[in-house]
Scaffold this active site. Structure first.
Site, mmCIF file in Angstrom:
data_model
loop_
_atom_site.group_PDB
_atom_site.id
_atom_site.type_symbol
_atom_site.label_atom_id
_atom_site.label_comp_id
_atom_site.label_asym_id
_atom_site.label_seq_id
_atom_site.Cartn_x
_atom_site.Cartn_y
_atom_site.Cartn_z
ATOM 1 N N HIS A 182 3.887 0.817 -25.923
ATOM 2 C CA HIS A 182 5.317 0.647 -26.193
ATOM 3 C C HIS A 182 5.966 2.004 -26.327
ATOM 4 C CE1 HIS A 182 5.870 1.813 -30.464
ATOM 5 N NE2 HIS A 182 4.605 1.468 -30.604
ATOM 6 N N CYS A 183 7.291 2.038 -26.093
ATOM 7 C CA CYS A 183 8.066 3.252 -26.308
ATOM 8 C C CYS A 183 9.025 2.977 -27.460
ATOM 9 C CB CYS A 183 8.797 3.670 -25.040
ATOM 10 S SG CYS A 183 9.952 2.422 -24.422
ATOM 11 N N ALA A 184 10.169 3.620 -27.462
ATOM 12 C CA ALA A 184 11.082 3.486 -28.592
ATOM 13 C C ALA A 184 11.718 2.100 -28.681
ATOM 14 C CB ALA A 184 12.173 4.547 -28.512
ATOM 15 N N ARG B 183 10.837 -0.613 -25.992
ATOM 16 C CA ARG B 183 10.282 -1.571 -25.032
ATOM 17 C C ARG B 183 8.768 -1.710 -25.136
ATOM 18 N NH1 ARG B 183 12.622 1.657 -20.212
ATOM 19 N NH2 ARG B 183 12.845 3.150 -21.894
#
Length: 673
Positions: free
Chosen positions: A26-28, A30
Site C-alpha cells: 500500500h501507499c499513502a 491506495r
C-alpha cells in the site's frame, strides 16, 4: 474484530481470492495489488465496498483507493487473507512481470524522477522569477545605456532597461536566487543518482558521491564545452592513461549520463553484496561499486549518454519547431492526460530538462500546463452543471481547483475518466491549445508548477500569447463539456441508474460523517526485544523507513525472543510467524515485523506462542526465532516496532537513539493526537 475486517473479506473475494494475489502493498492512499489474472477482479463489486473510493490499473498494478485509513485497512486485509504484504518496491517489481519492456522503462523513469520533482518545480519557479527580473524590458525604465551609448537590437529597435539594470536591490535578489536555481539544474545529476540508489535499495550516500563526481568543479563545465578550444581541452581537461585518452567533461544538467551512471552503480552494488562475505562487505562492496561505476561514467556511459540525450532533445526539438509542429502539438496536447492516467507522464520530465539545458528553454512544458488547465476546465463545467448535487459538487469543485494548480489526478479519476465526455472535451481543448502554443513558439525556462501558475516559468516575451492560449484551454473544454452533455454524447455512464448507484455506494464512505470512536489514551510501550534500538528512518525497507506503515523505532535484536510490549489483544498473527500485531488496552495498534522479507522463509526458524485473538500481558512471550538461521538465509533480523494508527497517536522514543535496550524496558510513548 478489525475496523475494516468485513470490507477486507469482501475485497479478498472480489479480487479473485488469495490464489489470485501475487503481491500486495500500500501507499499513502491506495492498496496496490499484483494479480495473477486481472480479469478475475470484479471491479463493480469492489467499488461497491463502503471503504473503497475507486479503482484503476496502472503500471501493472491493480490499485484500490481507500484514503487515509489505508494502513489500518491493509493490516486488516493481511490478517483476514493470510497474505504477507511486501514493500512498494517489491510490489512494483512483481508488477513489472505484467509489463512489456517499454512499459518497464517508463515505470522506472517515473519512479526515479518522482522524488526530485519538488526540486525541479521550485527551481523552475525561481528561474521564472529571475526571468522577469532580468529578461523583461520595460520602456518606462528608459533605454539601456552602456558607457553612455544607447543600445539597439539587430533590427534597430531600442533595448530598454530591465528591473536588475536600474535596481541594486533587485539585482542582488536576482544574484542570490541563482544559488538555488543553479543547485537544482546544474547539479541535477546528484539528485538523479541519489534517487536511483533510493529506488534500487542501494547505498544512497554512494549515489550522492557518484553524482558529485559527475559535476565536480575539477571538470570542464558541460555548459562551457562548446566554447572551449580543442587546445585547452587537450592541455587542461584530458586524462592520459597510456594510449587511452578521456576528456574531463562535467555533466551539469545532463539527464541520461546520470541515469546510466546511477544504474551501473546500483547494479554493481547488488552484484557484490551477493558475493562478498558480510564481515568484509563494508570495505569492499562500496569500493568495488563506486570506483568501477565512476570509471564507466567518465569513459563510456557519460559520453554515450551525452550523445543520446542531445540526440533525443534534437528529435523532440525538431518536432516542436519543424514544419509539422502543429501536428506534434495536436497529438501531444491530446495524449498528455492519458499519459497521466497511465503514470507515463513523468518520463517527460527528463525530456523537458534536457531541452532546457540544450536550448535554453522548453516548448514541451507549456503544453503540459495547458493540458492541466484544459482538464480542470472540463471539470469546472461539470461542476456548474451539477452544483446542486452536493456529492458531485464536493468532488468536482476541489478537483477543478487542484487541476488549475497543476495536479490533475483528482480531476481525472474523480470526474473525467468516470464520465468520459469531460475527458474527451479536455483532450480536444488541450490539443487545440498545443497547436497554438507551438504556433506562437511559446517557451518555458524550465519545469515549473503546472496549470495557471505555469505562467511564472514561461519566458517573459511569451507571456501575452500564453495568456491567450490559456483562455482557449479554458473556454474550449468548458463549451464542449456543456455541449456533449446537452446532446447526450458519451453520457451513458452519467445517466445509467445502475452505475450511478454504484458510484453513490463508492463515495458514501468519503462523504458520510465519521463514526465516533473511543478516545485514544496515552500508552507506554515496552521493548519487545533485547538489542540496539535505532530511529525508524534507518530501517532497510523504505516502506518502514519512510513511516508509511506507521511511526516508531527499529530494533537490531541480540536474542531471538519477542515479547508483548503492552497489555492488549493479538489482532494480527501471520501464518509464517514473522510478524504480529497487538492492540493495546488504550487503543494503540502496534505492529512488530521480525526481519525484512523473512516471509520468504515460510515459517522456518520461527515459533509462535500465541494465537490471533489471544489476550496478552506486557512481557508475555509471542514469538521465538532463530537468528542464525535467518542470517544464514541472507536476511537481516532488524525488527520495526511501529504504531500503525498514526492518525490517532504520535510516538516519542524514550532516551537518545541509538541505544541498547533490554526486554521489558521503556521503549517509547504513544500519545493521543
Amino acid at each position: 474484530m478489525g475496523k475494516f475486517e468485513k470490507d477486507a473479506k469482501d475485497l479478498l473475494e472480489a479480487i479473485g481470492g488469495k490464489e489470485n494475489v501475487t503481491a500486495v502493498s500500500h501507499c499513502a492512499t491506495r492498496m496496490r495489488f499484483v494479480l495473477g489474472d486481472d480479469k478475475k477482479a470484479k471491479v463493480k463489486a469492489i467499488e461497491a465496498i463502503p471503504a473503497v473510493k475507486g479503482t484503476f490499473t496502472n503500471a501493472g498494478q491493480f490499485q484500490v483507493i481507500i484514503g487515509n485509513d489505508v494502513p489500518i485497512f491493509f493490516n486488516d486485509f493481511v490478517a483476514v487473507s493470510g497474505i504477507e504484504g511486501v514493500s512498494k518496491e517489491a510490489a512494483k517489481s512483481a508488477a513489472k512481470s505484467h509489463q512489456n519492456p517499454v512499459q518497464r522503462v517508463m515505470t522506472t523513469l517515473a519512479e526515479i524522477f518522482t522524488p526530485i520533482i519538488p526540486a525541479l518545480i521550485v527551481g523552475g519557479l525561481i528561474l521564472g522569477f529571475r526571468n522577469v527580473l532580468e529578461g523583461v524590458q520595460i520602456q518606462a525604465l528608459g533605454q539601456k545605456m552602456i558607457d553612455g551609448v544607447a543600445q539597439f537590437a539587430k533590427d534597430g529597435e531600442p533595448i530598454y532597461n530591465t528591473i536588475v539594470d536600474v535596481s541594486k536591490f533587485w539585482s542582488n535578489v536576482n544574484d542570490f536566487l541563482w544559488l538555488p536555481a543553479q543547485a537544482v539544474f546544474h547539479f541535477l545529476p546528484v539528485g538523479i543518482t541519489w534517487s536511483i540508489a533510493r529506488k534500487m535499495g542501494t547505498s544512497q550516500i554512494l549515489g550522492i558521491v557518484l553524482g558529485i563526481c559527475l559535476v565536480s568543479p575539477n571538470l570542464l563545465n558541460a555548459y562551457d564545452v562548446a566554447t572551449t578550444s580543442k587546445e585547452i581541452i587537450a592541455e587542461q581537461y584530458t586524462w592520459y592513461f597510456g594510449p587511452l585518452e578521456f576528456h574531463k567533461f562535467g555533466y551539469q544538467g545532463q539527464v541520461i549520463p546520470a541515469l546510466l551512471a546511477g544504474l551501473s552503480l546500483s547494479y554493481l552494488e547488488i552484484f557484490w553484496r551477493k558475493r562478498i562475505p558480510e564481515v568484509i562487505s563494508m570495505i569492499f562492496v562500496p569500493l568495488l561499486s563506486l570506483v568501477p561505476a565512476l570509471i564507466l561514467a567518465h569513459t563510456i556511459l557519460g559520453p554515450f549518454g551525452w550523445w543520446v540525450g542531445q540526440g533525443l532533445s534534437k528529435v523532440v526539438f525538431a518536432g516542436l519547431t519543424g514544419s509539422f509542429k502543429w501536428l506534434f502539438g495536436a497529438v501531444f496536447g491530446a495524449l498528455y492526460a492519458p499519459f497521466v492516467i497511465t503514470g507515463l507522464h513523468h518520463m517527460t520530465n527528463a525530456i523537458d530538462t534536457q531541452l532546457a539545458n540544450d536550448y535554453g528553454g522548453t516548448a514541451l512544458w507549456p503544453m503540459i500546463a495547458l493540458s492541466n488547465i484544459a482538464q480542470g476546465s472540463a471539470v469546472l463545467a461539470y461542476y456548474f452543471m451539477k452544483r446542486k448535487n452536493e456529492k458531485e459538487a464536493q468532488i468536482s469543485l476541489p478537483a477543478a481547483v487542484s487541476a488549475y494548480l497543476g495536479v490533475t489526478e483528482p480531476a481525472l479519476f474523480g470526474v473525467n475518466v468516470k464520465y468520459t465526455y469531460p475527458l474527451i472535451a479536455g483532450m480536444i481543448g488541450s490539443s487545440i491549445a498545443g497547436i497554438l502554443s507551438l504556433t506562437f513558439n511559446i517557451t518555458a525556462t524550465g519545469i515549473g508548477v503546472g496549470g495557471l501558475p505555469a505562467i511564472l516559468s514561461i519566458q517573459a516575451k511569451y507571456w501575452l500569447p500564453f495568456i491567450l492560449v490559456m483562455l482557449v484551454a479554458i473556454a474550449v473544454p468548458m463549451f464542449l463539456t456543456f455541449f456533449f452533455h446537452k446532446t447526450g454524447f458519451l453520457t451513458k455512464t452519467e445517466e445509467d441508474p445502475e452505475l450511478q448507484a454504484e458510484f453513490a455506494a463508492q463515495e458514501e464512505a468519503e462523504f458520510s460523517a465519521p463514526a465516533e470512536e473511543a478516545a485514544a489514551q496515552e500508552v507506554s510501550v515496552l521493548s519487545p526485544l533485547a538489542g540496539e534500538v535505532k530511529e525508524l528512518s534507518q530501517a532497510a525497507d523504505p516502506v518502514f523507513a519512510q513511516g508509511v506503515m506507521g511511526q516508531g523505532v527499529v530494533i537490531i535484536p541480540s536474542e531471538g525472543e519477542l515479547v508483548s510490549p503492552v497489555d492488549g489483544k493479538v489482532t494480527v498473527l501471520f501464518p509464517t510467524m514473522h510478524a504480529v500485531g497487538i492492540q493495546s488496552d488504550q487503543g494503540a495498534e502496534i505492529l512488530m515485523h521480525i526481519g525484512m522479507d523473512t516471509v520468504n522463509l515460510e515459517g522456518k526458524g520461527f515459533e509462535g506462542h500465541v494465537a490471533q485473538g489471544d489476550r496478552v500481558k506486557a512481557g508475555d512471550k509471542l514469538i521465538s526465532f532463530d537468528m542464525k538461521a535467518i542470517k544464514k538465509a541472507g536476511y537481516v533480523t532488524e525488527t520495526p516496532v511501529i504504531i500503525t494508527n498514526q492518525d490517532q497517536y504520535q510516538t516519542e522514543p524514550v532516551g537518545e537513539l541509538p541505544r541498547v535496550v533490554e526486554r521489558g524496558s521503556q521503549l517509547m510513548t504513544a500519545k493521543p493526537l
